[in-house]
Motif scaffolding. Structure first.
Motif, mmCIF file in Angstrom:
data_model
loop_
_atom_site.group_PDB
_atom_site.id
_atom_site.type_symbol
_atom_site.label_atom_id
_atom_site.label_comp_id
_atom_site.label_asym_id
_atom_site.label_seq_id
_atom_site.Cartn_x
_atom_site.Cartn_y
_atom_site.Cartn_z
ATOM 1 N N GLU A 153 -11.637 -25.671 49.133
ATOM 2 C CA GLU A 153 -12.331 -26.347 48.035
ATOM 3 C C GLU A 153 -13.848 -26.367 48.216
ATOM 4 N N GLU A 154 -14.330 -25.945 49.406
ATOM 5 C CA GLU A 154 -15.768 -25.913 49.654
ATOM 6 C C GLU A 154 -16.402 -24.591 49.225
ATOM 7 N N TYR A 155 -15.582 -23.591 48.948
ATOM 8 C CA TYR A 155 -16.113 -22.260 48.632
ATOM 9 C C TYR A 155 -16.480 -22.172 47.158
ATOM 10 N N LYS A 156 -17.684 -21.661 46.870
ATOM 11 C CA LYS A 156 -18.197 -21.668 45.496
ATOM 12 C C LYS A 156 -17.583 -20.605 44.610
ATOM 13 N N TRP A 157 -16.990 -19.551 45.216
ATOM 14 C CA TRP A 157 -16.570 -18.406 44.412
ATOM 15 C C TRP A 157 -15.069 -18.159 44.493
ATOM 16 N N ASN A 158 -14.301 -19.235 44.388
ATOM 17 C CA ASN A 158 -12.863 -19.083 44.195
ATOM 18 C C ASN A 158 -12.392 -20.060 43.127
ATOM 19 N N SER A 159 -11.114 -20.037 42.828
ATOM 20 C CA SER A 159 -10.569 -20.804 41.705
ATOM 21 C C SER A 159 -9.924 -22.122 42.116
ATOM 22 N N TYR A 204 -13.945 -35.967 42.243
ATOM 23 C CA TYR A 204 -15.171 -35.381 42.790
ATOM 24 C C TYR A 204 -14.951 -33.871 42.893
ATOM 25 N N ILE A 205 -16.034 -33.141 42.981
ATOM 26 C CA ILE A 205 -15.947 -31.681 43.070
ATOM 27 C C ILE A 205 -16.773 -31.219 44.264
ATOM 28 N N SER A 206 -16.121 -30.644 45.243
ATOM 29 C CA SER A 206 -16.779 -30.281 46.499
ATOM 30 C C SER A 206 -17.900 -29.269 46.305
ATOM 31 N N ILE A 207 -17.734 -28.359 45.371
ATOM 32 C CA ILE A 207 -18.735 -27.304 45.194
ATOM 33 C C ILE A 207 -19.916 -27.755 44.344
ATOM 34 N N GLY A 208 -19.867 -28.962 43.793
ATOM 35 C CA GLY A 208 -20.945 -29.446 42.936
ATOM 36 C C GLY A 208 -20.612 -29.242 41.469
ATOM 37 N N TYR A 209 -20.997 -30.211 40.649
ATOM 38 C CA TYR A 209 -20.606 -30.175 39.238
ATOM 39 C C TYR A 209 -21.261 -29.022 38.480
ATOM 40 N N ARG A 210 -22.498 -28.697 38.808
ATOM 41 C CA ARG A 210 -23.188 -27.586 38.123
ATOM 42 C C ARG A 210 -22.488 -26.258 38.394
#
Length: 273
Positions: free
Chosen positions: A130-136, A147-153
């Protein structure tokens, strides 16, 4: 001997690698554009994307389709045209043909989902999926997320680029936490994920690309002459201490060329008296 015919219909794990194992996805735009392109053609061919992970020099998708060859051919062809125009490149972007495996049972589909999401963890690019920005991973149980681990933006950017169908996978779990724990601590899948790149990565691809972009200072890689490439190789190595295979991958040059360049540079250095 006849080649085995590719299965076209069903839930299929698709994976493809950059030509020469070179890094392809250099920045956010490169990643988002691939997601936009496959999303566009998935809708055109009445298909659904169920999972993805983009890995710098390769990518994984889990797709529900009736025409996987047509879907991937159009996606990769379209993306390659865009990519070559952006980077003023004329070389082949991806190794062909792409690879695919049809998943016939739900248990296999669940394992494929975990396999895809675990690739960046196994490659040392993050600690948890869940920390990786480029997966689903963040698309699962969206309505229950606090909450969203990668950030809402980042989450919004992914949602705008691609639509992910998580219905089949999510029905096997009570909530987001249960799904994420299943993936992160899946011993069978973890032991089977093949990420040979992790064997030669001493710095993450994201950090290495950051250094390279800074050293390029707005220049395009393909515009550099041989001497400038040699200077860049030396600078990247001096700034990061990364392995030569990583430099070869990210700068799209032969490993032997990198090795010779650094060897020559070391021989030119003044020797202690």
């Amino acid at each position: 001997m006849n080649k085995r015919r590719r299965e076209q219909e069903g839930i299929i794990h698709v994976y493809f690698r950059a030509n020469g194992r070179y890094t392809v996805f250099y920045d956010e735009e490169d990643n988002l554009e691939l997601l936009r392109r496959i999303d566009k053609f998935a809708k055109k061919f009445d298909s659904k994307i169920m999972e993805f992970a983009l890995m710098g020099n390769h990518a994984h998708f889990l797709v529900n389709t009736h025409c996987v060859t047509e879907l991937m051919r159009e996606t990769l062809k379209s993306y390659s045209r865009w990519y070559n125009k952006k980077y003023k490149n004329s070389n082949k972007v991806f190794k062909t043909p792409f690879s695919s495996t049809c998943k016939r049972e739900d248990s296999w589909i669940l394992e494929s989902s975990a396999y895809i999401l675990l690739n960046p963890v196994k490659a040392g690019m993050c600690r948890r999926v869940e920390e990786y920005k480029w997966n689903s991973a963040t698309f699962h149980f969206r309505d229950e997320r606090k909450y969203i681990s990668i950030g809402y933006r980042q989450y919004l950017k992914l949602c705008e680029a691609i639509e992910i169908d998580t219905e089949l996978i999510d029905k096997y779990f009570k909530n987001y936490h249960e799904f994420i724990e299943y993936v992160n601590f899946n011993p069978v899948v973890k032991s089977s994920v093949i990420t040979s790149d992790s064997k030669w990565e001493s710095i993450t691809i994201e950090n290495l690309m950051f250094v390279v972009r800074k050293l390029l200072n707005g220049r395009i890689l393909n515009s550099l002459n041989t001497e400038e490439i040699k200077e860049l190789i030396t600078a990247v190595y001096a700034h990061t201490g990364c392995k030569m295979l990583q430099i070869a991958s990210i700068l799209h040059v032969d490993y032997k060329f990198v090795k010779q360049c650094l060897r020559n540079k070391n021989s030119e250095a003044p020797q202690p008296e």
